[in-house]
Design an enzyme around this catalytic site. Structure first.
Site, PDB file in Angstrom:
ATOM      1  N   SER A 120      -3.257  -8.505 -10.812  1.00  0.00           N
ATOM      2  CA  SER A 120      -2.256  -8.033 -12.054  1.00  0.00           C
ATOM      3  C   SER A 120      -1.172  -9.064 -11.976  1.00  0.00           C
ATOM      4  O   SER A 120      -0.523  -8.945 -13.167  1.00  0.00           O
ATOM      5  CB  SER A 120      -2.077  -6.867 -12.146  1.00  0.00           C
ATOM      6  OG  SER A 120      -1.149  -6.351 -11.017  1.00  0.00           O
ATOM      7  N   GLU A 236      -8.294  -4.740 -18.765  1.00  0.00           N
ATOM      8  CA  GLU A 236      -7.775  -5.937 -18.850  1.00  0.00           C
ATOM      9  C   GLU A 236      -8.671  -6.970 -19.236  1.00  0.00           C
ATOM     10  O   GLU A 236      -8.522  -8.197 -19.608  1.00  0.00           O
ATOM     11  CB  GLU A 236      -6.973  -6.518 -17.571  1.00  0.00           C
ATOM     12  CG  GLU A 236      -8.125  -6.807 -16.453  1.00  0.00           C
ATOM     13  CD  GLU A 236      -8.762  -5.338 -15.587  1.00  0.00           C
ATOM     14  OE1 GLU A 236      -9.467  -5.775 -14.635  1.00  0.00           O
ATOM     15  OE2 GLU A 236      -8.267  -4.349 -16.163  1.00  0.00           O
ATOM     16  N   TYR A 416     -14.126  11.011   1.400  1.00  0.00           N
ATOM     17  CA  TYR A 416     -13.920  11.659   0.434  1.00  0.00           C
ATOM     18  C   TYR A 416     -14.940  12.295  -0.447  1.00  0.00           C
ATOM     19  O   TYR A 416     -15.953  11.488  -1.039  1.00  0.00           O
ATOM     20  CB  TYR A 416     -12.987  10.878  -0.505  1.00  0.00           C
ATOM     21  CG  TYR A 416     -12.014  11.428  -1.630  1.00  0.00           C
ATOM     22  CD1 TYR A 416     -10.788  11.677  -1.374  1.00  0.00           C
ATOM     23  CD2 TYR A 416     -12.544  11.796  -3.029  1.00  0.00           C
ATOM     24  CE1 TYR A 416      -9.991  12.310  -2.367  1.00  0.00           C
ATOM     25  CE2 TYR A 416     -11.759  12.606  -3.973  1.00  0.00           C
ATOM     26  CZ  TYR A 416     -10.372  12.837  -3.744  1.00  0.00           C
ATOM     27  OH  TYR A 416      -9.726  13.629  -4.613  1.00  0.00           O
ATOM     28  N   TYR A 480     -15.803   0.248  -6.099  1.00  0.00           N
ATOM     29  CA  TYR A 480     -15.003   0.967  -7.222  1.00  0.00           C
ATOM     30  C   TYR A 480     -13.781   0.133  -7.471  1.00  0.00           C
ATOM     31  O   TYR A 480     -13.376  -0.598  -6.851  1.00  0.00           O
ATOM     32  CB  TYR A 480     -14.294   2.002  -6.304  1.00  0.00           C
ATOM     33  CG  TYR A 480     -13.451   2.920  -6.909  1.00  0.00           C
ATOM     34  CD1 TYR A 480     -13.445   3.045  -8.628  1.00  0.00           C
ATOM     35  CD2 TYR A 480     -12.104   3.470  -6.372  1.00  0.00           C
ATOM     36  CE1 TYR A 480     -12.482   3.832  -9.283  1.00  0.00           C
ATOM     37  CE2 TYR A 480     -11.329   4.181  -7.018  1.00  0.00           C
ATOM     38  CZ  TYR A 480     -11.339   4.272  -8.546  1.00  0.00           C
ATOM     39  OH  TYR A 480     -10.357   4.990  -9.070  1.00  0.00           O
ATOM     40  N   LEU A 481     -13.681   0.006  -8.945  1.00  0.00           N
ATOM     41  CA  LEU A 481     -13.087  -1.081  -9.387  1.00  0.00           C
ATOM     42  C   LEU A 481     -11.584  -1.142  -9.103  1.00  0.00           C
ATOM     43  O   LEU A 481     -10.811  -2.033  -8.808  1.00  0.00           O
ATOM     44  CB  LEU A 481     -13.046  -0.962 -11.125  1.00  0.00           C
ATOM     45  CG  LEU A 481     -12.437  -2.130 -11.680  1.00  0.00           C
ATOM     46  CD1 LEU A 481     -13.004  -3.623 -11.468  1.00  0.00           C
ATOM     47  CD2 LEU A 481     -12.542  -1.961 -13.250  1.00  0.00           C
ATOM     48  N   TYR A 483     -10.387  -0.008  -6.175  1.00  0.00           N
ATOM     49  CA  TYR A 483     -10.353  -0.434  -5.033  1.00  0.00           C
ATOM     50  C   TYR A 483     -10.664  -1.795  -4.950  1.00  0.00           C
ATOM     51  O   TYR A 483     -11.820  -2.149  -4.251  1.00  0.00           O
ATOM     52  CB  TYR A 483     -10.844   0.393  -4.156  1.00  0.00           C
ATOM     53  CG  TYR A 483     -10.155   1.637  -3.574  1.00  0.00           C
ATOM     54  CD1 TYR A 483      -8.780   1.677  -4.035  1.00  0.00           C
ATOM     55  CD2 TYR A 483     -10.438   2.563  -2.734  1.00  0.00           C
ATOM     56  CE1 TYR A 483      -8.063   3.073  -3.844  1.00  0.00           C
ATOM     57  CE2 TYR A 483      -9.732   3.512  -2.449  1.00  0.00           C
ATOM     58  CZ  TYR A 483      -8.398   3.832  -2.889  1.00  0.00           C
ATOM     59  OH  TYR A 483      -7.656   4.931  -2.463  1.00  0.00           O
TER      60      TYR A 483
END
EC number: 1.21.3.8
Length: 544
Positions: A120, A236, A416, A480-481, A483
């Protein structure tokens, strides 16, 4: 005639030189050209100074580094933006997009700066950062149980202000109070209510997006395909999110415990094996997590040694007696007692799991949720796997032993559980596909302080990830996006529209939903203006 010919030739040369000079100047000075263009969108020059930071501005580095949460990306060699724009109005976002397109700069959009690979705020080509720190409005409607949340608002701020309005309402979102809504909701967003209400992205009911043409779209004007893509597909890739409209959820008081176990590995893996087989089966009102980390201890002989500390932690939407009874019947090996448990308001539960208070504290000051600097990280790397069948005890012995190969306290694993409502939501409901059939997420995390130690720690986490290949999801190995992990593949820098290259990483994040994301991208951004190392590519024009 010769004179006329010469004069014409001379004039042509002058014109050619003039245009060549201007083209070269435009190419050579993209920053100045951007600023000149952008000034048209800022009528007051005094305001402009507070919105735009260039490398000549004494505040530039302070603004750049203020929300970089991974110190791997603060070295002198890390690419820096030509300009940082901190918009306070949607028109500033529109101007940044249109001017960046005009002068040939790429855009990186930063809401909270928690992107684990720094994407980012980093690019390998000249770029502008759109830093959304000033776009942080939160408008709550208790009657409809909804809220409009701007992209730069932190989760801590949203939790705080929702609680101020009604302490029996909250949101299905993450733990970290300094993560911002823009990226968190756009990438999925799991949290303590995931097994009850799904992901943060599952609870988005509208959005405001500025597209590649500088137009502001809501759900109705953007259409359902683009609205689908934004919720977990990485917003994004499609534009800049201004705000999300989210569904608020009812929360009672909760009961929690966090018990620590220190035991020999061969005993410990029996507890872990039991956890693997029951945690995902529990009723959705119970979340039972576990994590492992090394610490120094003093043994019975007074000698210092390194031991694995294992924590079993819960969030239960119910009372203490009910939780203790449930645990003693289903998992007596943990030995949970009433004295291990605490019943807390939901906001205090969020504060505890944010990591900013100790377990035994009675001082749950919710003002800490408004501190945007809380919990600044060192350098770190995260990798993640999805587990679809229990890992054998013999393998878990080896997994835990590998913690000793990392510095004390530097490496950690966390487990998790899935199940609950996650089993009931279709894998195509939003781009995030990891639903029924997932037992749990397995995180590998390492953190450190010194830049010169980067390779040492990166090698450790990559080695454990490689070791785990036979025991986790496969074909593809899921990821997972939120992460983000550039190790699993990146776009071809010479051909960022290369679908085949992008599919390598894309199917790991999105499974069968990747192709639908590509189709949406092709419709809304066919020239691939919004791109990065792991952005959704458009199809080539001949394949539309």
């Amino acid at each position: 005639m010769k004179c006329s010919t010469f004069s014409f030739w001379f004039v042509c040369k002058i014109i050619f030189f003039f245009f060549s000079f201007n083209i070269q100047t435009s190419i050579a000075n993209p920053r100045e050209n951007f600023l000149k263009c952008f000034s048209q969108y800022i009528p007051n020059n005094a305001t402009n100074l507070k919105l735009v930071y260039t490398q000549n501005n004494p505040l530039y580095m302070s603004v750049l580094n203020s929300t970089i949460h991974n110190l791997r990306f603060t070295s002198d060699t890390t690419p820096k933006p030509l300009v940082i724009v901190t918009p306070s109005h949607v028109s500033h976002i529109q101007g940044t997009i249109l001017c960046s397109k005009k002068v040939g700069l790429q855009i990186r959009t930063r809401s909270g700066g928690h992107d684990s690979e720094g994407m980012s705020y980093i690019s390998q080509v000249p770029f502008v950062i759109v830093d959304l720190r000033n776009m942080r409005s939160i408008k709550i409607d208790v009657h409809s149980q909804t809220a409009w949340v701007e992209a730069g608002a932190t989760l801590g701020e949203v939790y705080y202000w929702v609680n101020e309005k009604n302490e029996n309402l909250s949101l299905a979102a993450g733990y970290c109070p300094t993560v911002c809504a823009g990226g968190h909701f756009g990438g999925g967003g799991y949290g303590p209510l995931m097994r009850n209400y799904g992901l943060a992205a599952d609870n988005i009911i509208d959005a405001h997006l500025v597209n590649v043409h500088g137009k502001v779209l809501d759900r109705k004007s953007m259409g359902e395909d683009l609205f689908w893509a934004l919720r977990g597909g990485g917003a994004e890739s499609f534009g800049i999110i201004v705000a999300w409209k989210i569904r608020l959820v009812a929360v009672p008081k909760s009961t929690m415990f966090s018990v620590k176990k220190i035991m020999e590995i061969h005993e410990l893996v029996k507890l872990v094996n039991k956890w693997q087989n029951i945690a995902y089966k529990y009723d959705k009102d119970l979340l039972l997590m576990t994590h492992f980390i090394t610490r120094n201890i003093t043994d019975n002989q007074g000698k210092n040694k390194t031991a694995i500390h294992t924590y079993f932690s819960s969030v239960f939407l119910g009372g203490v007696d009910s939780l203790v009874d449930l645990m003693n019947k289903s998992f007596p090996e943990l030995g949970i007692k009433k004295t291990d448990c605490r019943q807390l308001s939901w906001i205090d539960t969020i504060i505890f799991y944010s990591g900013v208070v100790n377990y035994d504290t009675d001082n749950f000051n919710k003002e800490i949720l408004l501190d945007r600097s809380a919990g600044q990280n060192g350098a770190f790397k995260i990798k993640l796997d999805y587990v679809k069948k229990p890992i054998p005890e013999s393998v878990f012995v080896q997994i835990l032993e590998k913690l000793y190969e990392e510095d004390i306290g530097a490496g950690m694993y966390a487990l998790y559980p899935y199940g609950g409502i996650m089993d009931e939501i279709s894998e195509s409901a939003i781009p995030f596909p990891h639903r029924a059939g997932i037992l749990y997420e397995l995180w590998y995390i390492c953190s450190w302080e010194k830049q010169e130690d980067n390779e040492k720690h990166l090698n450790w986490i990559r080695n454990i990830y490689n070791f785990m290949t036979p025991y986790v999801s496969k074909n593809p190995r899921l990821a997972y996006l939120n992460y983000r992990d550039l190790d699993i593949g990146i776009n071809d820098p010479k051909n960022p529209n290369n679908y085949t290259q992008a599919r390598i990483w894309g199917e790991k994040y999105f499974g069968k939903n990747f192709d639908r994301l590509v189709k949406v991208k092709t419709l809304v951004d066919p020239n691939n203006f919004f791109r990065n190392e792991q952005s959704i590519p458009p199809l080539p024009r001949h394949r539309h």
